[in-house]
Structure formats: C-alpha cells, structure tokens
Write an enzyme that holds these catalytic residues in place. Structure first.
Site, PDB file in Angstrom:
ATOM      1  N   ASP A 118      46.256  47.956  78.575  1.00  0.00           N
ATOM      2  CA  ASP A 118      45.127  48.602  78.243  1.00  0.00           C
ATOM      3  C   ASP A 118      45.469  50.074  78.061  1.00  0.00           C
ATOM      4  OD1 ASP A 118      43.479  46.268  77.943  1.00  0.00           O
ATOM      5  OD2 ASP A 118      42.829  46.349  79.822  1.00  0.00           O
ATOM      6  N   ASP A 140      40.857  44.129  72.430  1.00  0.00           N
ATOM      7  CA  ASP A 140      39.423  44.156  73.029  1.00  0.00           C
ATOM      8  C   ASP A 140      38.399  44.523  72.016  1.00  0.00           C
ATOM      9  OD1 ASP A 140      40.800  43.002  75.444  1.00  0.00           O
ATOM     10  OD2 ASP A 140      40.899  45.237  76.281  1.00  0.00           O
TER      11      ASP A 140
END
Length: 163
Positions: A118, A140
């Site tokens: 991330d 995501d």
C-alpha cells in the site's frame, strides 16, 4: 464489444496497472529513509506493507495466513468471473472486472511479497473514522469502484416483470 470480453479485459488492465504501480512505488518508497511525498493536502505517497485485509484485519505474518488469504482472493475471483459471465449490463460487467482485477492484484502481492504493498496515503484532519488515515493501492481503489458500481447497478436496473 461483448460485455464479457470487456469485463475480463478490464480485470486484466486493473491487474496490470496495479502491479506496475506497485513496482514503481516499491522502488521509490521501500527504503528505511524514504520520505513521505505530499501530493495534495490530503494525499501522500508512503510505503506500508499490509499483512491483513482492510484496516489490517485478519493480520497474519505466517505462510499459512498469507496463502489462505491469497487462496480466498483466487476463489472469490473465480466466483466473480462466473458472475461477470452472467452479467446482463455493461455496468455489472465493469464492476466485476474491477473486483476481479483488484482481488488478483492484492493476491499476487501476498504470494510475491508476503504482504500487500500500500502506498497511497489518504488523510484528513478528522481524528477518528475510516477517513482519518487510510493507506491503499490501485487494486483497493478498483475494488471500491467495483463495489460502488454494483450498488449503483442495484438501484438503476429494472427488475424483471413477474409473469
């Protein structure tokens, strides 16, 4: 273009863009002294390795957990592929394509790195809640977009008339 082909092509594109963006981000940000790059007052680039799912729930450092989460994503992608194949609208096919590509992108990270990369850091001045601090990636964002499209589709599609 056939909505099935378009949906699976979108899944492949989401997967490819996700993996390319993660390769770029890891190269730029995955060092102990990497700075945080502020892009806007609410969005920055910073590296974070997520060993769980959303908000690090189901956190697992071991191989069993990592392979279980990757396997779950693969199984969900097969089911979503079935739903994409049966999709009646372009919006539904696009939604399933986003969900499949995002799920497979994060599963690939688990298999390759042991965790999901991330790097997009969304932050607000709120001290609590889901928007206070959230680090995510392109997969995501695609999963979120797919879910929003499915919700939109559920409100706008016509139910079949009862006979």
């Amino acid at each position: 273009m056939n909505r099935r082909i378009a949906g699976f092509a979108l899944a492949a594109a989401v997967f490819a863009v996700d993996q390319a963006s993660k390769i770029w981000a890891i190269g730029l940000l995955d060092t102990p002294d990497a700075p945080r790059f502020d892009l806007t007052p609410f969005l920055a680039l910073t590296m974070s390795w997520n060993r769980g799912v959303a908000y690090t729930m189901l956190h697992s450092d071991g191989d069993f957990g990592r392979y279980a989460l990757a396997g779950l994503a693969a199984a969900a992608s097969v089911f979503l592929g079935f739903l994409l194949w049966r999709a009646k609208t372009n919006a539904a096919a696009a939604a399933f394509g986003c969900l499949i590509g995002g799920a497979l992108g994060n599963a690939q990270d688990r298999l390759t790195h042991g965790a999901v990369a991330d790097f997009l850091y969304f932050h607000t001045p709120f001290w609590a809640g889901p928007l206070a601090n959230y680090v995510f990636n392109f997969a995501d964002a695609a999963i979120f977009a797919g879910a929003v499209l499915l919700i939109y589709e559920s409100f706008t599609s016509q139910a079949p008339a009862a006979s």
